[in-house]
Design a protein around this motif. Structure first.
Motif, mmCIF file in Angstrom:
data_model
loop_
_atom_site.group_PDB
_atom_site.id
_atom_site.type_symbol
_atom_site.label_atom_id
_atom_site.label_comp_id
_atom_site.label_asym_id
_atom_site.label_seq_id
_atom_site.Cartn_x
_atom_site.Cartn_y
_atom_site.Cartn_z
ATOM 1 N N LYS A 103 0.825 -1.219 0.000
ATOM 2 C CA LYS A 103 0.000 0.000 0.000
ATOM 3 C C LYS A 103 0.854 1.262 0.000
ATOM 4 O O LYS A 103 0.560 2.221 -0.683
ATOM 5 N N HIS A 104 1.909 1.268 0.803
ATOM 6 C CA HIS A 104 2.775 2.467 0.903
ATOM 7 C C HIS A 104 3.791 2.392 -0.243
ATOM 8 O O HIS A 104 4.968 2.100 -0.042
ATOM 9 N N LEU A 105 3.269 2.626 -1.442
ATOM 10 C CA LEU A 105 3.988 2.314 -2.685
ATOM 11 C C LEU A 105 3.897 3.495 -3.624
ATOM 12 O O LEU A 105 2.829 4.118 -3.745
ATOM 13 N N LEU A 106 5.018 3.842 -4.300
ATOM 14 C CA LEU A 106 4.916 4.836 -5.377
ATOM 15 C C LEU A 106 5.796 4.411 -6.555
ATOM 16 O O LEU A 106 6.862 3.835 -6.383
ATOM 17 N N HIS A 107 5.243 4.672 -7.741
ATOM 18 C CA HIS A 107 5.932 4.306 -8.991
ATOM 19 C C HIS A 107 6.650 5.556 -9.516
ATOM 20 O O HIS A 107 6.052 6.381 -10.201
ATOM 21 N N MET A 108 7.935 5.700 -9.191
ATOM 22 C CA MET A 108 8.634 6.955 -9.551
ATOM 23 C C MET A 108 8.829 7.101 -11.066
ATOM 24 O O MET A 108 9.040 8.213 -11.551
ATOM 25 N N HIS A 109 8.746 5.985 -11.803
ATOM 26 C CA HIS A 109 8.912 6.061 -13.264
ATOM 27 C C HIS A 109 7.615 5.778 -14.003
ATOM 28 O O HIS A 109 7.644 5.457 -15.192
ATOM 29 N N GLY A 110 6.472 5.903 -13.302
ATOM 30 C CA GLY A 110 5.174 5.725 -13.952
ATOM 31 C C GLY A 110 4.745 4.273 -13.975
ATOM 32 O O GLY A 110 5.350 3.416 -13.327
ATOM 33 N N GLU A 111 3.687 4.000 -14.723
ATOM 34 C CA GLU A 111 3.070 2.670 -14.738
ATOM 35 C C GLU A 111 2.558 2.308 -16.129
ATOM 36 O O GLU A 111 1.967 3.151 -16.824
ATOM 37 N N LEU A 112 2.731 1.051 -16.502
ATOM 38 C CA LEU A 112 2.198 0.568 -17.785
ATOM 39 C C LEU A 112 0.677 0.696 -17.817
ATOM 40 O O LEU A 112 0.095 1.010 -18.850
ATOM 41 N N ASN A 113 0.027 0.460 -16.653
ATOM 42 C CA ASN A 113 -1.444 0.466 -16.618
ATOM 43 C C ASN A 113 -2.016 1.858 -16.353
ATOM 44 O O ASN A 113 -2.994 2.020 -15.625
ATOM 45 N N SER A 114 -1.362 2.875 -16.936
ATOM 46 C CA SER A 114 -1.876 4.239 -16.814
ATOM 47 C C SER A 114 -1.659 4.962 -18.148
ATOM 48 O O SER A 114 -0.643 4.736 -18.817
ATOM 49 N N ALA A 115 -2.618 5.794 -18.516
ATOM 50 C CA ALA A 115 -2.506 6.555 -19.776
ATOM 51 C C ALA A 115 -2.496 8.044 -19.450
ATOM 52 O O ALA A 115 -3.184 8.495 -18.539
#
Ligand code: BV8
Length: 235
Positions: A103-115
């Protein structure tokens, strides 16, 4: 080991390798003969959008065929059980930490499942194909979506939040990353500057191994569950 309350964990492609997700710099690090650095850039996207969309459409589709491994699951267990502050910063654009339950998670380089819509600037959940120029889920404009991925030369997400967590952490743990890309590769130095202990777990020594107080070499699927058990014993 001094009592540990606040932890920052950085993960890279190596934590997803045992799930079958290709790393960048391993033998499978090339994609159709392209170096990732040549495809993961705004210039490449504006020069040849179809090539770049294909690169990400294929990786997004592959996510449906892979699953979190023991390392992702161990970090999710730590996320739920840790009494102090815990922040998991991942460089990975896959959704394996999310699916494992961190839960305490962040994607600093973005995510494939986001547009990311270039017309209205909105980010939206997206698990389809972008090459066919679908409409933006928010504004409905067709042909304006780009992968919500931080490319080379672009600013990683939530850097303020990451730097605050690094300044406050007692332990910084780096898992499955080559330490080749900044600013992520510099986090260990920031953490040390503020007095944190630093631990690296990786298949091979990373480019920044000498910055770590301790390095454990091996597969994340074995090292990470053992480490989580060890750290939860002292809770
Ligand atoms: C920025 C998303 C500025 C894309 C990625 C010269 C010097 C210093 C810096 C630079 C420079 N020239 C340019 C720069 C900046 C540049 C950079 O660092 N370039 C490098 C190549 C020198 N950085 C940037 O451009 C960043 N932005 O600097 O912005 C700025 C400032 C102000 C305003 C605007 C801008 C942005 C970088 C983000 C790029 N995007 N990913 C995508 O996924 O398609 S980078 C990508 O590679 C990853 O996200 C990750 O961050 C990076 C490294 O990959 P790793 O995750 O480490 O994977 P890798 O394959 O390399 O290593 C895997 C490791 O796992 C290995 O060590 C292996 O041994 C291990 N392993 C394998 N199996 C296992 C295992 N370990 C355990 N268990 C196993 N089973």
């Amino acid at each position: 080991m001094k009592d540990i309350r606040n932890i920052v964990i950085l993960t890279g492609a190596g934590i997803s390798a045992e799930s079958g997700v290709a790393t960048f710099r391993g033998p499978d690090g090339l994609w159709e003969g392209h170096r990732v650095e040549d495809v993961a850039t705004p210039e490449a996207f504006f020069r040849d959008p179809a090539l770049v969309q294909k690169f990400y459409d294929e990786r997004r589709a592959k996510l449906r065929t892979v699953h979190p491994n023991a390392a992702h699951q161990a970090l999710a267990k730590l996320d739920a059980a840790w009494p102090g502050d815990l922040l998991l910063v991942t460089q990975n654009v896959d959704d394996l930490h999310d699916r494992a339950g961190s839960k305490h998670l962040l994607h600093m380089h973005g995510e494939l499942n986001s547009a990311w819509c270039l017309a209205c600037d909105a980010r939206s959940p997206f698990d389809g194909v972008m090459a066919t120029e679908p409409p933006c889920p928010q504004c409905g404009q067709p042909g304006c979506l780009r992968p919500d991925i931080v490319w080379f030369g672009e600013m990683p997400y939530q850097m303020e939040r990451i730097e605050q967590a690094l300044a406050r952490c007692d332990l910084f743990v780096s898992i499955g990353t080559s330490g080749a890309v900044y600013p992520a590769a510099g986090f260990v130095q920031t953490a040390r500057h503020y007095g944190a202990r630093t631990l690296e777990m990786n298949l091979d020594p990373s480019e920044g191994s000498f910055h770590f107080h301790e390095s454990r070499m091996g597969r994340a699927g074995e090292l990470v569950p053992d480490w989580v058990e060890e750290i939860l014993q002292n809770v």
